[in-house]
Write an enzyme that holds these catalytic residues in place. Sequence first.
Site, PDB file in Angstrom:
ATOM      1  N   GLU A 110       0.832  -1.211   0.000  1.00  0.00           N
ATOM      2  CA  GLU A 110       0.000   0.000   0.000  1.00  0.00           C
ATOM      3  C   GLU A 110       0.863   1.256   0.000  1.00  0.00           C
ATOM      4  O   GLU A 110       2.040   1.205   0.336  1.00  0.00           O
ATOM      5  CB  GLU A 110      -0.838   0.042   1.292  1.00  0.00           C
ATOM      6  CG  GLU A 110      -1.845  -1.045   1.384  1.00  0.00           C
ATOM      7  CD  GLU A 110      -2.567  -1.025   2.720  1.00  0.00           C
ATOM      8  OE1 GLU A 110      -2.045  -0.445   3.692  1.00  0.00           O
ATOM      9  OE2 GLU A 110      -3.662  -1.585   2.775  1.00  0.00           O
TER      10      GLU A 110
ATOM     11  N   TYR B  85      -6.841   2.628   5.969  1.00  0.00           N
ATOM     12  CA  TYR B  85      -6.044   1.475   5.563  1.00  0.00           C
ATOM     13  C   TYR B  85      -6.064   0.342   6.581  1.00  0.00           C
ATOM     14  O   TYR B  85      -5.234  -0.558   6.513  1.00  0.00           O
ATOM     15  CB  TYR B  85      -4.595   1.885   5.287  1.00  0.00           C
ATOM     16  CG  TYR B  85      -4.009   2.809   6.342  1.00  0.00           C
ATOM     17  CD1 TYR B  85      -3.767   2.347   7.625  1.00  0.00           C
ATOM     18  CD2 TYR B  85      -3.718   4.129   6.044  1.00  0.00           C
ATOM     19  CE1 TYR B  85      -3.249   3.182   8.593  1.00  0.00           C
ATOM     20  CE2 TYR B  85      -3.195   4.982   7.002  1.00  0.00           C
ATOM     21  CZ  TYR B  85      -2.966   4.499   8.280  1.00  0.00           C
ATOM     22  OH  TYR B  85      -2.455   5.320   9.241  1.00  0.00           O
TER      23      TYR B  85
ATOM     24  N   LYS C 265       2.119   4.654   1.623  1.00  0.00           N
ATOM     25  CA  LYS C 265       2.236   5.161   2.988  1.00  0.00           C
ATOM     26  C   LYS C 265       1.937   6.650   2.933  1.00  0.00           C
ATOM     27  O   LYS C 265       2.733   7.435   2.406  1.00  0.00           O
ATOM     28  CB  LYS C 265       3.632   4.905   3.536  1.00  0.00           C
ATOM     29  CG  LYS C 265       3.774   5.320   4.997  1.00  0.00           C
ATOM     30  CD  LYS C 265       5.107   4.858   5.537  1.00  0.00           C
ATOM     31  CE  LYS C 265       5.233   5.063   7.029  1.00  0.00           C
ATOM     32  NZ  LYS C 265       4.980   6.404   7.490  1.00  0.00           N
TER      33      LYS C 265
END
Length: 670
Positions: free
Chosen positions: A112, A221, A114
């Site tokens: 993912e 997230y 950041k």
Amino acid sequence: MEKYIKELRERLKKYSDYYYTNNESLISDLEFDKLLAELKELEKKYPEYKEKNSLTEVVGATSLKETKFKKVAHKKPMLSLSNSYSEADISEFIERVKKLLPEEKNLTYALELKLDGLSLSIQYEEGKLIRAVTRGDGTVGEDVTENILEIESIPKILKKKVSMEIRGEVVLPLSKFEELNKKRLENGEEVFANPRNAAAGTLRQLDSSIIKERGLDAYFYFLVDAQNYELKTHSESIEYLAKLGIKTTGVCEVLNNSSELISRIQYWGEKRESLDYETDGMVIKVDNIELWEKLGNTTKSPRWAIAFKFPAKQVTTKILGVTWQVGRTGKITPVAELEEVELSGSRVKRASLHNYQEIERKDIRIGDSVFIEKAAEIIPQVVKSVKELRDGNEIVIKEPTHCPICNTEVEREEGQVDIKCPNVSCPGKIEGELIYFVSRDAMNIAGFGSKIVENMLRLGFIKNIVDIYELKKHREELEKLEKMGKKSVDNLLTAIENSKTREYSKVLCALGIPFVGKTSAKLLADSSENIDKLMSMSVEELMEIEGIGDKMAQAIFDFFRDEEKKKLIEGLKAHGLTFVQEKKEELPVQEKIFIGKTFLFTGTLQNFTRNEIKEEIEKLGGKNLSTVSKNLDYLIVGEKAGSKLKKAQELKTIKIISEEEFMKICGKKN
Ligand code: IVH
């Protein structure tokens, strides 16, 4: 040693406390991380000097004493992530995970973005948002529910009546950040060093209406206890959040091994520049949630995840002095002389201060600690100074009244911020003109760098541009110069001779007409057979050329009416430089095999420069496109092809050919 460790710990605490109470950083993240790593190392080596509440063990804020918000304990601590900086670190992480889970054969990883903002936890009950809390010290955070309600993209009611806690990042989009800083500068307020500081400052405002006004946003997230929702993997949990109406970045790639991870991290390292929010790295998480418990956590961070940090764009350093540089147009600009630091892989000693107005507005002084950054620009810029670290010995910077090179009184055009040296024969200006003339985009004279220009001027071998072509008169004297020698003088003089054959557009560019760069020089060359035609054109006629606006047209017109410039052109003509546009041979239609076809190339090509391949395609009747889309017919792939290739493969309709195949099609190779 004990004293040193103590001081280091206190220094870090001061920086950390300041950040968490004022939402402003006193030093860059990079320096902070470096100091923290040093402390960690020392505490390991000298455990006797370790302290219980050392920053090396605590997450986030160390003192929430002064908070204006209600304190709330997190149900589950909000952990941090351990950082990694290299490909080797990533492989090491993967190996560590494998070792801890010897039974697992098909480990996969979620990758993912950041986000660089501030972490937030939100509690939903029966689908209703009931509370939002900042990370605080990881155990206790601040209740910012009222402010969060003002963030439009955060759903107040979910699409299903579920109860859950989600975690994510509050960010200020880059476009909003620039807008905000511009406004603050105009109002004489202190600018924010970066979008994260701005987001933190905004979120912790007591007046919640400011949140909406500034356009704060958030991405999520993490779903706490995802296994309770019949989810098996982290990537599924992200999809689940999106289905409930929660905003995610949309980037959660499931990958199999470190080489896949490294290649996608490289991809995002470039791609992130086009996102409207700041990312400072990527996060790798073991995708299978069941394994998280087995892997467990350290005091600060989980063992099932790691952050990969991109090279820092911002660092802090000190301004040692300011020099005023005279450019080829006479513009005088301030440059900060810095205590040397490393920034994105290179050593930096100087940074641009733009103009005096900017220095005044940002109140930047000699001796100040400053944030410098390398953004899209190649030259580092001074972002802001840190007033809190002043000791009173800083010196206010004054705007020069006279040219620093020739001492002529400076001028300022009405409504302009920049000051200029009006002296046409100012050596500073001439040096700038010469450096530009020989530079890559202009005459591209190999080996004629700015140092040589400076030396030739100083020694009186050249006084103006035309003199470059008479430098051969000084061959013997040149050979005697230190570091020159016969060979390099030969090379330089040959390069100068060869430059006489540079095409018309390059010569036009090299003349240094204000606002005319290589692209507009090409437009001018294409629309005027020769320089005499171009010189006789009126402003209106110039404006008829596609791509030439009124400001540029006027500048071109004025340039050619200047007696000095006319002399320069005559001088260069006498030396045989090219002032005539070469006619492009037009192929007969039957040979234009690419009519109706579109092309794009990617990666490094072996046999063409970027321009050459474009010209070849156009010559054969084809059209060059700049992005991969359904309209593209052919993608020519060179070495180290990147994202364009991947996208073309995904679209499936595009013919992907190598440089060699392309050459065969155009009959350049059998
Ligand atoms: S996961 C226990 N994922 O980075 C794992 N964190 O340096 C919790 N961050 O505290 C974090 N993007 O504020 C995770 N995709 C992402 C993230 C992310 C940004 C922040 C977050 C975290 C910090 C760690």
